[in-house]
Motif scaffolding. Structure first.
Motif, PDB file in Angstrom:
ATOM      1  N   ARG A   8      52.594  30.846  49.920  1.00  0.00           N
ATOM      2  CA  ARG A   8      51.637  30.749  48.797  1.00  0.00           C
ATOM      3  C   ARG A   8      52.125  29.757  47.743  1.00  0.00           C
ATOM      4  O   ARG A   8      51.364  28.946  47.241  1.00  0.00           O
ATOM      5  CB  ARG A   8      51.428  32.133  48.174  1.00  0.00           C
ATOM      6  CG  ARG A   8      50.381  32.986  48.901  1.00  0.00           C
ATOM      7  CD  ARG A   8      49.939  34.154  48.039  1.00  0.00           C
ATOM      8  NE  ARG A   8      51.057  35.018  47.681  1.00  0.00           N
ATOM      9  CZ  ARG A   8      51.493  36.024  48.445  1.00  0.00           C
ATOM     10  NH1 ARG A   8      50.901  36.287  49.585  1.00  0.00           N
ATOM     11  NH2 ARG A   8      52.497  36.757  48.052  1.00  0.00           N
ATOM     12  N   ARG A   9      53.442  29.846  47.469  1.00  0.00           N
ATOM     13  CA  ARG A   9      54.015  28.946  46.442  1.00  0.00           C
ATOM     14  C   ARG A   9      53.879  27.496  46.873  1.00  0.00           C
ATOM     15  O   ARG A   9      53.506  26.631  46.090  1.00  0.00           O
ATOM     16  CB  ARG A   9      55.493  29.276  46.231  1.00  0.00           C
ATOM     17  CG  ARG A   9      55.739  30.317  45.132  1.00  0.00           C
ATOM     18  CD  ARG A   9      57.112  30.154  44.471  1.00  0.00           C
ATOM     19  NE  ARG A   9      58.225  30.091  45.401  1.00  0.00           N
ATOM     20  CZ  ARG A   9      58.795  31.172  45.945  1.00  0.00           C
ATOM     21  NH1 ARG A   9      58.334  32.380  45.659  1.00  0.00           N
ATOM     22  NH2 ARG A   9      59.801  31.034  46.771  1.00  0.00           N
ATOM     23  N   HIS A  14      50.336  26.347  46.617  1.00  0.00           N
ATOM     24  CA  HIS A  14      49.989  26.176  45.205  1.00  0.00           C
ATOM     25  C   HIS A  14      50.561  24.865  44.676  1.00  0.00           C
ATOM     26  O   HIS A  14      49.857  24.080  44.047  1.00  0.00           O
ATOM     27  CB  HIS A  14      50.533  27.368  44.402  1.00  0.00           C
ATOM     28  CG  HIS A  14      50.205  27.263  42.955  1.00  0.00           C
ATOM     29  ND1 HIS A  14      48.919  27.416  42.480  1.00  0.00           N
ATOM     30  CD2 HIS A  14      51.000  26.996  41.882  1.00  0.00           C
ATOM     31  CE1 HIS A  14      48.933  27.250  41.170  1.00  0.00           C
ATOM     32  NE2 HIS A  14      50.177  26.993  40.773  1.00  0.00           N
ATOM     33  N   SER A  15      51.856  24.604  44.993  1.00  0.00           N
ATOM     34  CA  SER A  15      52.479  23.379  44.477  1.00  0.00           C
ATOM     35  C   SER A  15      51.814  22.153  45.083  1.00  0.00           C
ATOM     36  O   SER A  15      51.650  21.136  44.431  1.00  0.00           O
ATOM     37  CB  SER A  15      53.976  23.377  44.765  1.00  0.00           C
ATOM     38  OG  SER A  15      54.193  23.225  46.146  1.00  0.00           O
ATOM     39  N   SER A  62      48.611  21.933  46.000  1.00  0.00           N
ATOM     40  CA  SER A  62      47.295  21.718  45.381  1.00  0.00           C
ATOM     41  C   SER A  62      47.469  21.200  43.950  1.00  0.00           C
ATOM     42  O   SER A  62      46.713  20.364  43.497  1.00  0.00           O
ATOM     43  CB  SER A  62      46.466  22.998  45.410  1.00  0.00           C
ATOM     44  OG  SER A  62      47.117  23.982  44.664  1.00  0.00           O
ATOM     45  N   THR A  63      48.500  21.676  43.230  1.00  0.00           N
ATOM     46  CA  THR A  63      48.688  21.192  41.848  1.00  0.00           C
ATOM     47  C   THR A  63      49.155  19.740  41.853  1.00  0.00           C
ATOM     48  O   THR A  63      48.752  18.969  41.007  1.00  0.00           O
ATOM     49  CB  THR A  63      49.713  22.054  41.079  1.00  0.00           C
ATOM     50  OG1 THR A  63      50.871  22.186  41.895  1.00  0.00           O
ATOM     51  CG2 THR A  63      49.166  23.429  40.747  1.00  0.00           C
TER      52      THR A  63
END
Lengths: 160, 78
Positions: free
Chosen positions: A148-149, A152-153, A155-156
């Protein structure tokens, strides 16, 4: 007549095949097994029972494993593993089985383990390994959190 | 499995049979691989290759059976 172009020849993947080196190994193993079986039945009379013949074959199989470079303990472990593979469904690993395994390990340390118990210990060890390697024991929560991390990183960084 | 008779088989004879079976099987397997290597799909050894190789192996097996070489010496050499 419309002549359709034939597809290029593509070797079909054999659907039901065995590896040549494995087949060769098995052939050699069987030859040794037959020779060891012959040794094992040398002293049997013509009215030997099935029980005696099976016992002789067990000696021959064990001798063949040893011929192939396996020690007796590993051979017994292989039998224990094979026993587990025959059990459907695979028995669940329980505290009672764990306790029994410890009892057998104690007997092994004290050199009091019988051959039957050696096979039982190998079976239990195999069951325990299957249990440890099973999905439910993999550290999936940590892996999922990391996944997940990373997502997330990723996509950011794309949006940033 | 068969009639119960007090027939004894020389160990040497039984060993010879094991040796011949093994010799035949080895010849067939090796010959089939050679035949497959000459085919369009060298990585796939088929029943047809085994049949052809077996026909050739039968002939060399006959020679081995009829040969003068004592079995024990063949076995030791293997």
């Amino acid at each position: 007549m419309n002549a359709k172009k034939q597809p290029e020849f593509e070797p079909a993947e054999p659907q039901d095949a065995v590896s040549a080196p494995a087949e060769e190994w098995v052939r050699l193993f069987i030859k040794h097994l037959e020779l060891n079986a012959l040794d094992a039945i040398r002293d049997l009379s013509s009215d030997a029972t099935d029980f005696e013949l099976r016992a002789a074959m067990a000696r021959a199989i064990l001798a063949t494993y040893v011929d192939s470079g396996m020690d007796v303990e590993s051979a017994l472990e292989a039998f224990g593993q094979a026993t587990v593979e025959r059990e459907t469904p695979t028995p669940a690993w329980t505290e009672a089985l764990n306790q029994r395994r410890f009892e057998l390990i104690d007997k092994k340390i004290q050199a009091e383990l019988t051959v039957a118990e050696s096979i039982e210990l190998a079976r239990l060890t195999s069951l325990m390994r299957n249990h440890i390697d099973s999905d439910e024991n993999l550290p999936m929560k940590g892996a999922q959190a990391l996944h997940r991390r990373l997502l997330h990183s990723d996509s950011t960084s794309e949006h940033g | 499995m068969s009639e119960t008779m007090d027939v004894r088989i020389d160990v040497k004879a039984a060993k010879a049979l094991i040796h011949w079976k093994s010799l035949f099987a080895d010849e067939v397997a090796a010959g089939a691989v050679r035949l497959a290597a000459q085919s369009r799909n060298p990585a796939n050894v088929t029943l047809s290759h085994y049949r052809q190789a077996a026909e050739m192996a039968v002939r060399s097996l006959s020679a081995a059976i009829l040969g003068d070489e004592p079995f024990d010496e063949c076995e030791e050499a293997a």
